[in-house]
Every structure is written in C-alpha cells, then in structure tokens.
Design a protein around this motif. Structure first.
Motif, PDB file in Angstrom:
ATOM      1  N   LEU A 170       9.130  15.875   3.027  1.00 32.48           N
ATOM      2  CA  LEU A 170       8.403  16.441   4.164  1.00 32.48           C
ATOM      3  C   LEU A 170       8.458  15.499   5.362  1.00 32.48           C
ATOM      4  N   SER A 171       8.284  14.202   5.120  1.00 33.04           N
ATOM      5  CA  SER A 171       8.310  13.212   6.204  1.00 33.04           C
ATOM      6  C   SER A 171       9.655  13.217   6.916  1.00 33.04           C
ATOM      7  N   VAL A 172      10.732  13.318   6.131  1.00 32.07           N
ATOM      8  CA  VAL A 172      12.073  13.373   6.714  1.00 32.07           C
ATOM      9  C   VAL A 172      12.258  14.671   7.496  1.00 32.07           C
ATOM     10  N   ASP A 173      11.838  15.776   6.901  1.00 27.96           N
ATOM     11  CA  ASP A 173      12.064  17.096   7.508  1.00 27.96           C
ATOM     12  C   ASP A 173      11.332  17.261   8.834  1.00 27.96           C
ATOM     13  N   ILE A 174      10.125  16.701   8.948  1.00 29.78           N
ATOM     14  CA  ILE A 174       9.365  16.902  10.188  1.00 29.78           C
ATOM     15  C   ILE A 174       9.749  15.923  11.283  1.00 29.78           C
ATOM     16  N   GLY A 175      10.604  14.930  10.946  1.00 32.76           N
ATOM     17  CA  GLY A 175      11.088  14.010  11.968  1.00 32.76           C
ATOM     18  C   GLY A 175      10.298  12.732  12.104  1.00 32.76           C
ATOM     19  N   ALA A 176       9.608  12.323  11.042  1.00 29.95           N
ATOM     20  CA  ALA A 176       8.869  11.058  11.091  1.00 29.95           C
ATOM     21  C   ALA A 176       9.834   9.883  11.156  1.00 29.95           C
ATOM     22  N   ASP A 177       9.415   8.818  11.788  1.00 30.61           N
ATOM     23  CA  ASP A 177      10.214   7.592  11.849  1.00 30.61           C
ATOM     24  C   ASP A 177       9.955   6.692  10.653  1.00 30.61           C
ATOM     25  N   ALA A 178       8.823   6.898   9.957  1.00 24.39           N
ATOM     26  CA  ALA A 178       8.457   6.004   8.857  1.00 24.39           C
ATOM     27  C   ALA A 178       7.534   6.710   7.884  1.00 24.39           C
ATOM     28  N   LEU A 179       7.609   6.275   6.619  1.00 23.65           N
ATOM     29  CA  LEU A 179       6.648   6.660   5.599  1.00 23.65           C
ATOM     30  C   LEU A 179       6.111   5.381   4.973  1.00 23.65           C
ATOM     31  N   HIS A 180       4.800   5.189   5.067  1.00 23.89           N
ATOM     32  CA  HIS A 180       4.152   4.041   4.449  1.00 23.89           C
ATOM     33  C   HIS A 180       3.278   4.550   3.304  1.00 23.89           C
ATOM     34  N   ILE A 181       3.502   4.022   2.103  1.00 26.84           N
ATOM     35  CA  ILE A 181       2.677   4.412   0.964  1.00 26.84           C
ATOM     36  C   ILE A 181       1.624   3.341   0.704  1.00 26.84           C
ATOM     37  N   PHE A 182       0.444   3.787   0.330  1.00 30.87           N
ATOM     38  CA  PHE A 182      -0.684   2.904   0.034  1.00 30.87           C
ATOM     39  C   PHE A 182      -1.126   3.184  -1.396  1.00 30.87           C
ATOM     40  N   LYS A 213      18.080   3.700   0.215  1.00 31.57           N
ATOM     41  CA  LYS A 213      19.500   3.983   0.410  1.00 31.57           C
ATOM     42  C   LYS A 213      19.768   5.468   0.645  1.00 31.57           C
ATOM     43  N   LYS A 214      18.741   6.294   0.457  1.00 36.07           N
ATOM     44  CA  LYS A 214      18.941   7.735   0.502  1.00 36.07           C
ATOM     45  C   LYS A 214      18.390   8.394   1.762  1.00 36.07           C
ATOM     46  N   VAL A 215      17.470   7.734   2.435  1.00 38.33           N
ATOM     47  CA  VAL A 215      16.883   8.319   3.635  1.00 38.33           C
ATOM     48  C   VAL A 215      17.012   7.347   4.802  1.00 38.33           C
ATOM     49  N   LYS A 216      16.941   7.879   5.994  1.00 39.23           N
ATOM     50  CA  LYS A 216      17.153   7.059   7.182  1.00 39.23           C
ATOM     51  C   LYS A 216      15.848   6.599   7.827  1.00 39.23           C
ATOM     52  N   ILE A 217      14.713   7.086   7.335  1.00 39.40           N
ATOM     53  CA  ILE A 217      13.459   6.643   7.933  1.00 39.40           C
ATOM     54  C   ILE A 217      13.004   5.334   7.296  1.00 39.40           C
ATOM     55  N   GLN A 218      12.128   4.622   7.999  1.00 39.78           N
ATOM     56  CA  GLN A 218      11.602   3.354   7.485  1.00 39.78           C
ATOM     57  C   GLN A 218      10.643   3.636   6.333  1.00 39.78           C
ATOM     58  N   LEU A 219      10.774   2.870   5.259  1.00 40.00           N
ATOM     59  CA  LEU A 219       9.872   2.984   4.116  1.00 40.00           C
ATOM     60  C   LEU A 219       9.159   1.653   3.921  1.00 40.00           C
ATOM     61  N   LYS A 220       7.850   1.698   3.762  1.00 39.30           N
ATOM     62  CA  LYS A 220       7.083   0.465   3.588  1.00 39.30           C
ATOM     63  C   LYS A 220       5.957   0.713   2.587  1.00 39.30           C
ATOM     64  N   ALA A 221       5.790  -0.230   1.663  1.00 42.07           N
ATOM     65  CA  ALA A 221       4.713  -0.162   0.687  1.00 42.07           C
ATOM     66  C   ALA A 221       3.580  -1.075   1.130  1.00 42.07           C
ATOM     67  N   THR A 222       2.366  -0.539   1.195  1.00 39.82           N
ATOM     68  CA  THR A 222       1.192  -1.280   1.635  1.00 39.82           C
ATOM     69  C   THR A 222       0.139  -1.242   0.529  1.00 39.82           C
ATOM     70  N   CYS A 223      -0.653  -2.285   0.433  1.00 39.59           N
ATOM     71  CA  CYS A 223      -1.598  -2.409  -0.681  1.00 39.59           C
ATOM     72  C   CYS A 223      -0.850  -2.275  -1.999  1.00 39.59           C
ATOM     73  N   ALA A 224       0.371  -2.771  -2.006  1.00 43.51           N
ATOM     74  CA  ALA A 224       1.237  -2.740  -3.186  1.00 43.51           C
ATOM     75  C   ALA A 224       2.074  -4.012  -3.189  1.00 43.51           C
ATOM     76  N   PRO A 225       1.428  -5.178  -3.316  1.00 41.28           N
ATOM     77  CA  PRO A 225       2.172  -6.433  -3.190  1.00 41.28           C
ATOM     78  C   PRO A 225       3.272  -6.609  -4.227  1.00 41.28           C
ATOM     79  N   HIS A 226       3.147  -5.935  -5.390  1.00 44.76           N
ATOM     80  CA  HIS A 226       4.189  -6.028  -6.411  1.00 44.76           C
ATOM     81  C   HIS A 226       5.556  -5.630  -5.855  1.00 44.76           C
ATOM     82  N   TYR A 227       5.538  -4.762  -4.825  1.00 39.49           N
ATOM     83  CA  TYR A 227       6.803  -4.270  -4.265  1.00 39.49           C
ATOM     84  C   TYR A 227       7.679  -5.418  -3.773  1.00 39.49           C
ATOM     85  N   PHE A 228       7.063  -6.483  -3.305  1.00 41.24           N
ATOM     86  CA  PHE A 228       7.837  -7.598  -2.760  1.00 41.24           C
ATOM     87  C   PHE A 228       8.484  -8.419  -3.869  1.00 41.24           C
ATOM     88  N   ARG A 229       7.890  -8.391  -5.055  1.00 42.08           N
ATOM     89  CA  ARG A 229       8.540  -8.972  -6.224  1.00 42.08           C
ATOM     90  C   ARG A 229       9.644  -8.048  -6.720  1.00 42.08           C
TER      91      ARG A 229
END
Length: 353
Positions: A170-182, A213-229
């Motif tokens: 949905l985020s890609v389809d509506i034209g968002a520049d980023a999706l941040h998950i919390f 690698k599959k989408v062109k929008i920015q993806l960022k994980a927040t309140c999910a520090p494990h992601y950096f490991r």
C-alpha cells in the motif's frame, strides 16, 4: 567524546495531548480535550530558541494529533526560520486541501501518516474509530497533491502482524517516500500482551531487511534495535561491508537512540529519553533544555554502554543495537537491564567468558 559534545539529531515533540481518535496502542493515552497545562505559544518559541542555540536536529511535531493545536503552523514556521527541519506526525484524518497547503507554506517538508492496517477493518479497529482509514487516505492524497514528502508509520503488534506485507504494498502504491515500522512498546494504552513474540520479532526484521532490494522507497525500523544487528549479520553473510553508501543513514546510526541522538519532549515540557521510556530527565520550565540534555543522569547513563547489564552488557553489538531501553524498563523497572525481547546470544556469553 564528552557529554557536552553530543547533540540531539532528532527530537519528538508532543505539542498537544488532544486527539480525534482513540488508538488502542496510544503511547500518550490521548483524549479529546487538550491538557490545560500544555506549553504556550511563547514557551514553544522559547524552546525552539534554546534548541537552535546549540543544535540543528529534525523536530517531529506530534501528539496526540498535532492538528488539534491551532498554533501548529506558527510553531512550524518559527522553527523553520530558526534553521530547524520541522516535520509532522499525524493520523491524517484532519488534513484537507487547505490544511495541506498551509503546512507546505509553514515549511513542513515531510509528513508521516500512521497506517496500521492494509484495509479499513484492521486500521479502524486499531485506531478506535470507524472511517479512520478512509480519512487517512483522503489526507494522504492532499499531502501528495500539495507536493509534501509522505512517510508511512506502522506500529506492529499481534493485531496486524499478518498485514505488514500488505501495508508495504500500500505504501508503494500510494506514492510514499518511506515506510517506518515501529515494534510495539507497552506504554500508555499499548499492552504487553499485544507485543509479538521474540521469534516473530526476529522473523519480521529479517523479512524487512529483504524488502530493501525489492522496493524503491526508504525502509526504516524504529523501536527495533535488533534490526541493526540483523543488518550487519545479513550484510556479512552477503559479503557486504556496511558503509553509508550501502545502507544510507541507518549505517551511520544505531538501534536505540534514547537519550543519545534522540529525546522526547512532552506537552507540558517534560524531557524524556524517548516517548516510551517514562523516566523524567527534567522540565524545560525549570531548567534550560541544553542543561537537561547535557547533564541529566538518565541521559548520561544511556550514553555509557559499559553500564548495560545482562547479555546486553557483553554483546558485541551493544554499540550498534543497545537493546530497547524502554522495553527493558517496562519489563524490569531498570532502563539498563538486558533487552527482554532479544533471542540473540552474544558470542562472548557462548564462549563462557
């Protein structure tokens, strides 16, 4: 690096507690009416002056629902004129064509809209209000039509875990520049029983890594520090050396930013490491913001990774992950305790030394 050399890079500012929705996971347990003790316009301007005197962070104007505050536009414009990047976090339902253009004129370059379901049924249940999804979609159209960058924020819990791929689509389809998950932290109306299990947490973050690698929008994980490991583990498996170029801003930051590059300012002037960690560092009505930022005990503790306890304290990823300090506090009452939702076993601990 001394404490005085550390500057905030990102500040979330709850400019009001008033909100038109009743979200089940609301950090601030917002209500329809504003808090009578909220910072005044003059106090808001003074806070911006104090921040701009020594740092140039991104300021996230949030709530509640920030559009419930009449002087939002003046606050945004004042911050922009002081050289700060003022962005907005909203549920989107109150945004009309006129409001979108007023936000654009006030200098808001990006707006994040919270979407917690890929359809109206899930999102409306999450948000506690029928029509919230359709209202957000209308608001999103006006944001994009006004030429403002759009970011989608999604809080992941047991209630919507199966819809995360659909929310990305949905985020890609509506034209968002980023999706941040919390990843849900049990604070305010957010409940511990709604948190996804640790193994599912790990699976979701690995899935999220793969989507880069599959989408062109920015993806960022927040309140999910494990992601950096996970990001570093996966990059190593792929023979990739992490640089600013390969992973952008995330390569240069770390998991839990609470009290280090980030802080939260409440509607009444309280300064906290983050919005989910209810340990008061000070109040800007009593002390200058810079004094709180430089000297508050909780901030100094969080900036010293040698103080981390349990497996977080011996983990080789503690400088890039650090564990969620808010989740540790919610589980144990100690913000330096080990992250309770991490399944990773540090190599040092496995070797018995």
């Amino acid at each position: 690096m001394t404490a005085k050399e550390i500057k905030p890079r990102l500040i979330a500012w709850e400019i009001t507690g008033a909100c038109n929705l009743r979200c089940k996971h609301c950090r601030g347990s917002s209500t329809e009416r504003p808090d009578p003790n909220e910072l005044s316009t003059d106090e808001a301007f003074h806070l911006i002056d104090e921040i701009a005197s020594f740092a140039s962070p991104i300021i996230i104007l949030s709530g509640g629902e920030p559009l419930m505050r009449d002087d939002l536009y003046e606050i945004a414009q004042y911050g922009k004129d002081k050289g700060l990047r003022m962005v907005l976090g909203t549920n989107g339902t109150l945004i009309t064509k006129d409001i979108a253009h007023r936000l654009k004129d006030a200098g808001i370059p990006r707006i994040s809209v919270s979407i917690d379901g890929s359809n109206a049924g899930t999102h409306d249940a999450f948000r506690g209000m029928p029509g919230a999804f359709d209202g957000a979609m209308r608001g999103i159209k006006e944001i994009l039509d006004a030429g403002i960058s759009l970011q989608i924020n999604t809080t992941i819990s047991k209630k919507n875990i199966d819809e995360i791929p659909g929310i990305l689509d949905l985020s890609v389809d509506i034209g968002a520049d980023a999706l941040h998950i919390f990843l849900l932290v049990p604070t305010g109306r957010g409940r511990e029983e709604d948190e996804i299990p640790p193994l599912e947490y790990e699976r979701v973050l690995n899935w999220f890594y793969d989507q880069r690698k599959k989408v062109k929008i920015q993806l960022k994980a927040t309140c999910a520090p494990h992601y950096f490991r996970i990001m570093r583990e996966r990059a190593k498996e792929e023979g990739i050396t992490i640089t600013a170029q390969t992973h952008g801003f995330e390569a240069m930051t770390k998991g839990c930013l609470a009290g280090t590059g980030f802080c939260f300012i409440s509607r009444t002037g309280g300064v906290y490491p983050c919005g989910y960690l209810p340990v008061l560092a000070g109040n800007i009505r009593e002390k200058p913001f810079k004094e709180i930022w430089d000297h508050a005990k909780v901030f100094l503790d969080l900036r010293d990774v040698s103080k981390l306890k349990g497996k977080c304290g011996i983990c080789e990823y503690k400088r890039v992950c650090g564990g969620c300090r808010a989740r540790a506090y919610a589980a144990t009452g100690d913000y330096l305790a080990e992250e309770p939702y991490c399944i990773y076993q540090p190599r040092k601990g496995m070797m018995g030394d």
